[in-house]
Design a protein around this motif. Structure first.
Motif, PDB file in Angstrom:
ATOM      1  N   MET A   1       0.811  -1.190   0.000  1.00 11.62           N
ATOM      2  CA  MET A   1       0.000   0.000   0.000  1.00 11.62           C
ATOM      3  C   MET A   1       0.857   1.256   0.000  1.00 11.62           C
ATOM      4  N   ASN A   2       1.903   1.263   0.785  1.00 12.63           N
ATOM      5  CA  ASN A   2       2.710   2.474   0.905  1.00 12.63           C
ATOM      6  C   ASN A   2       3.284   2.925  -0.431  1.00 12.63           C
ATOM      7  N   ASN A   3       3.655   1.979  -1.292  1.00  9.93           N
ATOM      8  CA  ASN A   3       4.192   2.344  -2.594  1.00  9.93           C
ATOM      9  C   ASN A   3       3.138   3.053  -3.438  1.00  9.93           C
ATOM     10  N   ASN A   4       1.890   2.605  -3.353  1.00 12.58           N
ATOM     11  CA  ASN A   4       0.819   3.251  -4.097  1.00 12.58           C
ATOM     12  C   ASN A   4       0.586   4.677  -3.618  1.00 12.58           C
ATOM     13  N   LEU A   5       0.649   4.902  -2.334  1.00 10.90           N
ATOM     14  CA  LEU A   5       0.475   6.259  -1.809  1.00 10.90           C
ATOM     15  C   LEU A   5       1.555   7.197  -2.338  1.00 10.90           C
ATOM     16  N   GLU A   6       2.770   6.725  -2.335  1.00  6.06           N
ATOM     17  CA  GLU A   6       3.877   7.554  -2.825  1.00  6.06           C
ATOM     18  C   GLU A   6       3.715   7.837  -4.318  1.00  6.06           C
ATOM     19  N   GLN A  47     -10.865   9.657   2.530  1.00  3.30           N
ATOM     20  CA  GLN A  47     -10.493  11.012   2.137  1.00  3.30           C
ATOM     21  C   GLN A  47      -9.448  11.006   1.018  1.00  3.30           C
ATOM     22  N   ILE A  48      -8.463  10.144   1.157  1.00  2.00           N
ATOM     23  CA  ILE A  48      -7.402  10.055   0.143  1.00  2.00           C
ATOM     24  C   ILE A  48      -7.986   9.595  -1.186  1.00  2.00           C
ATOM     25  N   ALA A  49      -8.811   8.549  -1.160  1.00  2.00           N
ATOM     26  CA  ALA A  49      -9.435   8.041  -2.387  1.00  2.00           C
ATOM     27  C   ALA A  49     -10.318   9.114  -3.017  1.00  2.00           C
ATOM     28  N   ASN A  50     -11.063   9.814  -2.195  1.00  2.00           N
ATOM     29  CA  ASN A  50     -11.929  10.878  -2.687  1.00  2.00           C
ATOM     30  C   ASN A  50     -11.100  12.000  -3.318  1.00  2.00           C
ATOM     31  N   TYR A  51      -9.996  12.356  -2.699  1.00  7.71           N
ATOM     32  CA  TYR A  51      -9.141  13.418  -3.232  1.00  7.71           C
ATOM     33  C   TYR A  51      -8.589  13.051  -4.606  1.00  7.71           C
ATOM     34  N   TYR A  52      -8.084  11.820  -4.724  1.00 11.32           N
ATOM     35  CA  TYR A  52      -7.507  11.376  -5.989  1.00 11.32           C
ATOM     36  C   TYR A  52      -8.553  10.877  -6.982  1.00 11.32           C
ATOM     37  N   LYS A  53      -9.802  10.758  -6.514  1.00 10.90           N
ATOM     38  CA  LYS A  53     -10.912  10.295  -7.343  1.00 10.90           C
ATOM     39  C   LYS A  53     -10.704   8.867  -7.832  1.00 10.90           C
ATOM     40  N   ILE A  54     -10.210   8.012  -6.946  1.00 12.61           N
ATOM     41  CA  ILE A  54     -10.005   6.611  -7.296  1.00 12.61           C
ATOM     42  C   ILE A  54     -10.583   5.720  -6.200  1.00 12.61           C
ATOM     43  N   ASN A  55     -10.638   4.427  -6.505  1.00 13.24           N
ATOM     44  CA  ASN A  55     -11.164   3.478  -5.537  1.00 13.24           C
ATOM     45  C   ASN A  55     -10.129   3.151  -4.453  1.00 13.24           C
ATOM     46  N   ILE A  56     -10.629   2.834  -3.276  1.00 13.28           N
ATOM     47  CA  ILE A  56      -9.764   2.481  -2.144  1.00 13.28           C
ATOM     48  C   ILE A  56      -8.968   1.217  -2.440  1.00 13.28           C
ATOM     49  N   ASP A  57      -9.545   0.284  -3.198  1.00 12.02           N
ATOM     50  CA  ASP A  57      -8.847  -0.965  -3.533  1.00 12.02           C
ATOM     51  C   ASP A  57      -7.485  -0.704  -4.161  1.00 12.02           C
ATOM     52  N   HIS A  58      -7.404   0.312  -4.988  1.00  9.85           N
ATOM     53  CA  HIS A  58      -6.115   0.630  -5.624  1.00  9.85           C
ATOM     54  C   HIS A  58      -5.101   1.124  -4.592  1.00  9.85           C
ATOM     55  N   THR A  63      -5.829  -4.084  -6.180  1.00 14.95           N
ATOM     56  CA  THR A  63      -5.979  -4.111  -7.624  1.00 14.95           C
ATOM     57  C   THR A  63      -5.033  -3.093  -8.242  1.00 14.95           C
ATOM     58  N   ASN A  64      -4.617  -3.370  -9.460  1.00 17.38           N
ATOM     59  CA  ASN A  64      -3.796  -2.399 -10.192  1.00 17.38           C
ATOM     60  C   ASN A  64      -4.669  -1.418 -10.959  1.00 17.38           C
ATOM     61  N   SER A  65      -5.944  -1.763 -11.072  1.00 17.36           N
ATOM     62  CA  SER A  65      -6.891  -0.944 -11.808  1.00 17.36           C
ATOM     63  C   SER A  65      -7.347   0.234 -10.958  1.00 17.36           C
ATOM     64  N   LYS A  66      -7.314   1.393 -11.564  1.00 18.50           N
ATOM     65  CA  LYS A  66      -7.838   2.583 -10.894  1.00 18.50           C
ATOM     66  C   LYS A  66      -9.228   2.825 -11.453  1.00 18.50           C
ATOM     67  N   LYS A  67     -10.223   2.648 -10.637  1.00 22.47           N
ATOM     68  CA  LYS A  67     -11.578   2.971 -11.048  1.00 22.47           C
ATOM     69  C   LYS A  67     -11.826   4.403 -10.630  1.00 22.47           C
ATOM     70  N   PHE A  68     -11.935   5.260 -11.612  1.00 17.55           N
ATOM     71  CA  PHE A  68     -12.124   6.668 -11.300  1.00 17.55           C
ATOM     72  C   PHE A  68     -13.553   6.909 -10.865  1.00 17.55           C
ATOM     73  N   ILE A  69     -13.689   7.666  -9.819  1.00 19.67           N
ATOM     74  CA  ILE A  69     -14.999   7.968  -9.263  1.00 19.67           C
ATOM     75  C   ILE A  69     -15.253   9.458  -9.377  1.00 19.67           C
TER      76      ILE A  69
END
Length: 76
Positions: A1-6, A47-58, A63-69
């Motif tokens: 997870m940490n790598n995805n955040l960075e 909050q982070i997912a909402n800010y980036y407009k992506i799903n929490i799973d990513h 998942t490697n897929s970013k589902k944009f919300i």
């Protein structure tokens, strides 16, 4: 997870301090999340997912897929 955040932070041209400020947390707390030293609270993940407009799973690396919300790009 940490790598995805960075990766997300860098892709959006934010430094750690800027993102910490947007989330309303200290730099040290955000850095611990990004390094995987502590678990991110569910509310903050949202909050982070909402800010980036992506799903929490990513963010979690499930998942490697970013589902944009649709999002207002505002933090709640």
């Amino acid at each position: 997870m940490n790598n995805n955040l960075e990766k997300l932070r860098k892709k959006n041209d934010l430094n750690k301090t800027e993102l910490a400020n947007k989330l309303g947390v200290s730099d040290s707390i955000y850095i611990r999340w990004e390094k995987g030293k502590v678990i991110i609270p569910t509310e903050r993940l949202y909050q982070i997912a909402n800010y980036y407009k992506i799903n929490i799973d990513h963010i979690l690396g499930l998942t490697n897929s970013k589902k944009f919300i649709e999002s207002s790009n505002k933090l709640i």
